[in-house]
Design a protein around this motif. Structure first.
Motif, short mmCIF file in Angstrom:
data_model
loop_
_atom_site.label_atom_id
_atom_site.label_comp_id
_atom_site.label_asym_id
_atom_site.label_seq_id
_atom_site.Cartn_x
_atom_site.Cartn_y
_atom_site.Cartn_z
N GLN A 72 82.87 117.53 34.53
CA GLN A 72 83.08 116.26 33.35
C GLN A 72 81.67 115.97 33.24
O GLN A 72 81.34 115.66 32.20
N HIS A 73 80.87 115.39 34.29
CA HIS A 73 79.71 114.75 34.21
C HIS A 73 78.61 115.52 34.34
O HIS A 73 78.39 116.32 35.33
N ALA A 74 77.38 115.13 33.74
CA ALA A 74 76.20 115.84 33.90
C ALA A 74 75.50 115.17 35.08
O ALA A 74 75.55 113.98 35.11
N LEU A 75 74.60 116.30 35.63
CA LEU A 75 73.73 115.54 36.60
C LEU A 75 72.19 115.27 36.00
O LEU A 75 71.75 115.91 35.25
N LYS A 76 71.65 114.28 36.63
CA LYS A 76 70.31 113.98 35.99
C LYS A 76 69.32 114.58 36.76
O LYS A 76 69.62 114.66 38.17
N PHE A 77 68.54 115.01 36.24
CA PHE A 77 67.23 115.76 37.19
C PHE A 77 65.85 115.40 36.67
O PHE A 77 65.72 115.05 35.39
N SER A 78 64.87 115.62 37.43
CA SER A 78 63.39 115.67 36.91
C SER A 78 62.94 116.76 37.51
O SER A 78 63.35 117.31 38.80
N GLN A 79 61.82 117.52 36.99
CA GLN A 79 61.17 118.52 37.37
C GLN A 79 59.58 118.51 37.13
O GLN A 79 59.34 118.05 36.01
N LEU A 80 58.80 118.79 37.94
CA LEU A 80 57.35 118.78 37.59
C LEU A 80 56.91 120.29 37.80
O LEU A 80 57.02 121.07 38.63
N PHE A 81 56.07 120.59 36.76
CA PHE A 81 55.36 121.96 36.74
C PHE A 81 53.85 121.90 36.69
O PHE A 81 53.28 121.08 36.22
N HIS A 82 53.32 122.54 37.58
CA HIS A 82 51.97 122.55 37.33
C HIS A 82 51.44 124.04 36.96
O HIS A 82 51.85 125.17 37.77
N LEU A 83 51.03 124.35 35.74
CA LEU A 83 50.91 125.28 35.05
C LEU A 83 49.56 125.84 35.10
O LEU A 83 48.41 125.02 34.79
N MET A 84 49.11 126.95 35.29
CA MET A 84 47.76 127.53 35.59
C MET A 84 47.60 128.68 34.46
O MET A 84 48.54 129.51 34.06
N PRO A 85 46.38 128.86 33.85
CA PRO A 85 46.34 129.75 33.01
C PRO A 85 46.24 131.14 33.34
O PRO A 85 45.67 131.31 34.72
N THR A 86 46.57 132.24 32.94
CA THR A 86 46.34 133.51 33.21
C THR A 86 45.24 134.19 32.46
O THR A 86 44.76 133.59 31.39
N PRO A 87 44.44 135.34 32.78
CA PRO A 87 43.42 136.03 32.21
C PRO A 87 44.08 136.60 30.63
O PRO A 87 43.09 136.53 29.85
N GLN A 88 45.34 136.63 30.60
CA GLN A 88 45.83 137.33 29.35
C GLN A 88 45.90 135.96 28.37
O GLN A 88 46.27 136.13 27.27
N GLY A 89 45.61 134.69 28.56
CA GLY A 89 45.63 133.48 27.87
C GLY A 89 47.06 132.83 27.72
O GLY A 89 47.27 131.96 26.88
N SER A 90 47.88 133.34 28.86
CA SER A 90 49.13 132.46 28.74
C SER A 90 49.19 131.57 30.07
O SER A 90 48.00 131.55 30.51
#
Length: 123
Positions: free
Chosen positions: A92-110
């Motif tokens: 019935q009730h939603a859970l609250k969340f937090s999430q941290l991503f550290h993104l790094m570039p790839t040689p392909q540009g993504s």
């Protein structure tokens, strides 16, 4: 490159994939990637996806409340901090969340997820 636009696009892709087909997240991680899920550290793409696909629910829906990002270091990485609600099927009730991503570039540009930290937020 607009970091905010990249962060929003990443967040949309990550959570829509998580909600529809968690195993499809494998290509967002690499062998040097680390996930800390509720304090448990998991290393490597294969192990991370095994953890995510073994969570004790089949269906869920993420509702994103905030997305904040900052550039990170000279290599072109980005920190992306997300907060929101996680609705599990049959609950019935939603859970609250937090999430941290550290993104790094790839040689392909993504980008790929180098670090990922997830926590439920309890009131």
């Amino acid at each position: 490159m607009d970091p905010d636009a990249v962060a929003r696009a990443f967040v949309e892709h990550y959570y829509s994939t998580f909600d529809a087909n968690r195993s499809g997240l494998a290509n967002l991680y690499q062998e040097g990637s680390m996930l800390t899920f509720e304090g448990q550290k998991i290393m490597g793409s294969q192990n991370i996806v095994a953890k995510l696909t073994s969570l004790p629910f089949q269906q869920c829906q993420h509702q994103i409340t905030t997305v904040d990002c900052q550039p990170s270091g000279p290599a072109g990485g980005m920190l992306v901090f997300v907060s929101g609600n996680l609705q599990l099927a049959g609950e019935q009730h939603a859970l609250k969340f937090s999430q941290l991503f550290h993104l790094m570039p790839t040689p392909q540009g993504s980008f790929y997820v180098f670090n990922d930290i997830f926590r439920l937020n309890y009131a």
